[in-house]
Design an enzyme around this catalytic site. Structure first.
Site, mmCIF file in Angstrom:
data_model
loop_
_atom_site.group_PDB
_atom_site.id
_atom_site.type_symbol
_atom_site.label_atom_id
_atom_site.label_comp_id
_atom_site.label_asym_id
_atom_site.label_seq_id
_atom_site.Cartn_x
_atom_site.Cartn_y
_atom_site.Cartn_z
ATOM 1 C CG HIS A 228 -3.996 -9.194 -14.552
ATOM 2 N ND1 HIS A 228 -3.003 -8.338 -14.134
ATOM 3 C CD2 HIS A 228 -4.548 -9.717 -13.426
ATOM 4 C CE1 HIS A 228 -2.958 -8.338 -12.807
ATOM 5 N NE2 HIS A 228 -3.882 -9.169 -12.356
ATOM 6 C CG HIS B 114 -4.511 -13.331 -9.043
ATOM 7 N ND1 HIS B 114 -3.201 -13.044 -8.795
ATOM 8 C CD2 HIS B 114 -4.954 -12.329 -9.833
ATOM 9 C CE1 HIS B 114 -2.869 -11.922 -9.401
ATOM 10 N NE2 HIS B 114 -3.919 -11.464 -10.029
ATOM 11 C CG HIS C 254 2.602 -11.673 -12.626
ATOM 12 N ND1 HIS C 254 2.142 -10.399 -12.409
ATOM 13 C CD2 HIS C 254 3.867 -11.715 -12.125
ATOM 14 C CE1 HIS C 254 3.088 -9.696 -11.803
ATOM 15 N NE2 HIS C 254 4.146 -10.470 -11.625
ATOM 16 C CD GLU D 109 1.283 -11.798 -9.470
ATOM 17 O OE1 GLU D 109 0.400 -11.820 -10.354
ATOM 18 O OE2 GLU D 109 1.878 -10.778 -9.126
ATOM 19 C CG HIS E 180 -0.415 -2.959 -11.130
ATOM 20 N ND1 HIS E 180 -1.364 -3.296 -10.194
ATOM 21 C CD2 HIS E 180 0.332 -4.077 -11.317
ATOM 22 C CE1 HIS E 180 -1.196 -4.559 -9.827
ATOM 23 N NE2 HIS E 180 -0.160 -5.047 -10.491
ATOM 24 C CG ASP F 121 -6.608 -8.198 -10.724
ATOM 25 O OD1 ASP F 121 -6.245 -9.392 -10.593
ATOM 26 O OD2 ASP F 121 -5.834 -7.238 -10.568
ATOM 27 C CD GLU G 100 0.799 -7.387 -13.156
ATOM 28 O OE1 GLU G 100 1.478 -6.810 -12.278
ATOM 29 O OE2 GLU G 100 0.056 -8.349 -12.913
ATOM 30 C CG ASP H 83 -1.525 -11.471 -13.953
ATOM 31 O OD1 ASP H 83 -2.363 -12.376 -14.122
ATOM 32 O OD2 ASP H 83 -1.171 -11.060 -12.832
ATOM 33 C CE1 TYR I 208 -2.727 -3.590 -3.195
ATOM 34 C CE2 TYR I 208 -1.057 -5.312 -3.337
ATOM 35 C CZ TYR I 208 -2.089 -4.699 -2.660
ATOM 36 O OH TYR I 208 -2.497 -5.191 -1.454
ATOM 37 C CG HIS J 101 4.410 -6.321 -8.000
ATOM 38 N ND1 HIS J 101 3.754 -5.115 -7.919
ATOM 39 C CD2 HIS J 101 3.612 -7.121 -8.758
ATOM 40 C CE1 HIS J 101 2.607 -5.184 -8.588
ATOM 41 N NE2 HIS J 101 2.497 -6.395 -9.110
ATOM 42 N NE ARG K 64 -2.348 -1.885 3.176
ATOM 43 C CZ ARG K 64 -2.228 -3.220 3.174
ATOM 44 N NH1 ARG K 64 -2.720 -3.932 2.191
ATOM 45 N NH2 ARG K 64 -1.584 -3.830 4.138
HETATM 46 ZN ZN ZN Z 1 -3.998 -9.391 -10.402
HETATM 47 FE FE FE Z 2 0.081 -9.999 -11.612
HETATM 48 FE FE FE Z 3 0.645 -6.995 -10.254
#
Ligand code: ZN
Ligand code: FE
Ligand code: FE
Length: 277
Positions: A179, A226, A211, A256, A107, A224, A142, A176, A70, A67, A37
């Site tokens: 995604h 997973h 990913h 992920e 992202h 989104d 991504e 990904d 996000y 990464h 965050r």
């Molecule tokens: Zn995702």
């Molecule tokens: Fe991802």
């Molecule tokens: Fe990501």
């Protein structure tokens, strides 16, 4: 040989992540550069980095994948939100040079009503501020699912960002699987077609990481969410076809998938290795 890793917690440092990767038959890993965050990053420990680099060399690790938090939005309308993204990414770029020749994924962001073209301009402004010809890190955009006003759910948008970046040799893409399937690229029934499209618009040489996730929601749902490999709308057969595709099989894959603990990743890697190696 399959190159694969999972998303690991960076709380105990790089050597710890390297050992965890080895314990699950992985040869790389992904980690957050700081609290996902946002917020301050922990000081890097040079001894920890050195010990990890030795372990990585001994065991033939692939590049590792950092990464970005996000919650950053480099495409935001609010100047303070953009300034925060710039500050975090610039700091991450500096820190990545302590671990040269690795990958940094972010992202692209959401345009939130400004329109994709304004959002793309804002993303490129940030990239053109932080990237330098001297850096040893490759920055990855991504592929996104296209929820809300997310930028980067089409190969064309990602290509436009790359084309408008000055240091193009420092830019790549992280695909990904959850995604892109959610974004409407049918990698389950038409993987060849999707890869041809990617190659034509972006270039498969720009594809530096994958990913590897199943998707909880259906094809083209622009969500989104997973899912564990084989438990979602993509399914295990499509995932195995993906990791064994001639154009993809040398690329590094990063899990992920939602897991209670590292054993879940270990089982998924074992499953893939049994099918592939
Ligand atoms: Zn995702
Ligand atoms: Fe991802
Ligand atoms: Fe990501």
């Amino acid at each position: 040989m399959l190159h694969i890793g999972a998303h690991l917690s960076a709380a105990k440092g790089f050597l710890h992540m390297g050992k965890e990767a080895l314990s699950i038959q992985a040869d790389t890993f992904q980690f957050f550069t700081r609290n996902p965050r946002g917020g301050a990053a922990k000081d890097l420990n040079p001894q920890d980095i050195l010990a990890f680099q030795e372990l990585a060399e001994t065991h033939g690790f692939q590049p590792i994948l950092a990464h970005a938090p996000y919650t950053l939005n480099p495409a935001a309308a609010n100047p303070e939100t953009r300034a925060f993204a710039l500050q975090v990414m610039a700091d991450d770029m500096k820190r990545m040079e302590a671990l040269p020749h690795n990958l940094y994924n972010f992202h692209p962001g959401s345009h939130v009503g400004q329109g994709a073209s304004v959002g793309i301009t804002r993303i490129c402004d940030i990239l053109n501020t932080i990237l330098t010809p001297e850096q040893n890190t490759t920055v990855l955009l991504e592929t996104m699912s296209g929820k809300g006003s997310e930028i980067g759910s089409t190969f064309e948008e990602l290509s436009e960002i790359i084309q408008r970046t000055v240091c193009q040799d420092k830019i790549g893409v992280c695909l990904d699987t959850c995604h892109v399937y959610s974004a409407g690229y049918d990698i389950r029934q038409d993987l060849d077609g999707v890869l041809e499209h990617f190659d034509r618009v972006i270039g498969l040489n720009r594809l530096k990481a994958i990913h590897l996730n199943d998707s909880l929601t259906p094809f083209d749902s622009h969500k989104d969410r997973h899912e564990k490999l084989g438990k979602g709308s993509l399914g295990l057969e499509a995932i195995i076809r993906f990791v064994t595709h001639p154009a993809l099989k040398e690329k590094p894959f990063f899990l992920e998938t939602p897991q209670d603990d590292i054993t879940g990743y270990k089982n998924e890697i074992a499953l893939l290795r049994a099918a592939v190696d």
